[in-house]
Scaffold this motif. Structure first.
Motif, PDB file in Angstrom:
ATOM      1  N   ASP A   5       0.858  -1.191  -0.024  1.00  0.00           N
ATOM      2  CA  ASP A   5       0.005   0.197   0.011  1.00  0.00           C
ATOM      3  C   ASP A   5       0.907   1.224  -0.146  1.00  0.00           C
ATOM      4  OD1 ASP A   5      -1.698   2.092   0.432  1.00  0.00           O
ATOM      5  OD2 ASP A   5      -2.625   1.099   2.291  1.00  0.00           O
ATOM      6  N   PHE A   7       0.342   4.330   0.059  1.00  0.00           N
ATOM      7  CA  PHE A   7      -0.123   5.488   1.002  1.00  0.00           C
ATOM      8  C   PHE A   7       0.453   5.039   2.431  1.00  0.00           C
ATOM      9  CE2 PHE A   7      -3.624   4.922  -2.243  1.00  0.00           C
ATOM     10  CZ  PHE A   7      -3.504   6.036  -2.963  1.00  0.00           C
ATOM     11  N   GLU A  46      -4.704   9.263   5.105  1.00  0.00           N
ATOM     12  CA  GLU A  46      -5.978   9.850   4.941  1.00  0.00           C
ATOM     13  C   GLU A  46      -5.805  10.987   4.045  1.00  0.00           C
ATOM     14  OE1 GLU A  46      -7.848  10.781   8.547  1.00  0.00           O
ATOM     15  OE2 GLU A  46      -7.909   8.692   9.199  1.00  0.00           O
ATOM     16  N   ARG A  49      -4.499   9.697   0.264  1.00  0.00           N
ATOM     17  CA  ARG A  49      -5.664   8.968  -0.224  1.00  0.00           C
ATOM     18  C   ARG A  49      -6.710   9.956  -0.925  1.00  0.00           C
ATOM     19  NH1 ARG A  49      -5.066   3.477   0.413  1.00  0.00           N
ATOM     20  NH2 ARG A  49      -4.671   2.574   2.331  1.00  0.00           N
ATOM     21  N   TRP A  52      -5.048  11.574  -4.033  1.00  0.00           N
ATOM     22  CA  TRP A  52      -5.300  10.543  -5.115  1.00  0.00           C
ATOM     23  C   TRP A  52      -6.673  10.637  -5.466  1.00  0.00           C
ATOM     24  CZ3 TRP A  52      -2.231   8.060  -8.392  1.00  0.00           C
ATOM     25  CH2 TRP A  52      -2.794   7.192  -9.056  1.00  0.00           C
ATOM     26  N   GLU A  53      -7.564  10.333  -4.607  1.00  0.00           N
ATOM     27  CA  GLU A  53      -8.988  10.219  -5.132  1.00  0.00           C
ATOM     28  C   GLU A  53      -9.496  11.424  -5.770  1.00  0.00           C
ATOM     29  OE1 GLU A  53     -10.788   8.706  -1.767  1.00  0.00           O
ATOM     30  OE2 GLU A  53      -9.659   6.640  -1.920  1.00  0.00           O
TER      31      GLU A  53
END
Length: 145
Positions: A5, A7, A46, A49, A52-53
């Motif tokens: 992962d 992240f 957090e 992520r 990124w999203e």
């Protein structure tokens, strides 16, 4: 087996969990530092992520860019502090050797680390007047040529 992962990995690099030193006397201080690092990691995961999203920002590239900006800001602060120590402290400036040791630089590196712009920024920030500047300003050279 844990899944890779990026992240979590980037967050672990940015906020490493401290390890107790052998014979460490302040165990409560260590526990507090460990808990803070774990909390910082979780927040970083957090944020990475979300970036990124929401914006399709790569977590590693984003972290590197942020680290580079922090490095540039630290270098600017070092230049300002060196300029202050050499150009503003009265009646005598700090020695090049003392400043070099504190900044992790060579004496010649301190001598050339800051310029007129850095001195002007320190003057603006502090309201202090620098001692007489001995080096010619680049604009001064072009005016006489």
């Amino acid at each position: 087996m844990t899944q890779w992962d990026i992240f979590t990995d980037v967050a672990a690099i940015l906020y490493p969990i401290p390890r107790p030193e052998p014979g460490e006397e302040d165990f409560d201080g260590f526990l507090a530092a460990r808990d803070q690092a774990a909390e910082d990691q979780q927040h970083a995961v957090e944020n990475l992520r979300a970036a990124w999203e929401e914006g399709d920002q790569d977590p590693l590239i984003g972290a590197l860019a942020t680290a580079r900006r922090a490095k540039e800001e630290a270098e600017q602060r070092i230049r300002g502090l060196l300029a202050y120590g050499r150009e503003f402290v009265q009646p005598r400036p700090y020695t090049l050797g003392d400043l070099a040791a504190a900044a992790g630089m060579s004496i010649s590196g301190v001598r050339t680390a800051y310029g007129h712009r850095d001195v002007a920024q320190v003057a603006d920030a502090t309201g202090a007047k620098p001692r007489e500047w001995r080096a010619p300003h680049p604009d001064d050279r072009s005016a006489t040529a």
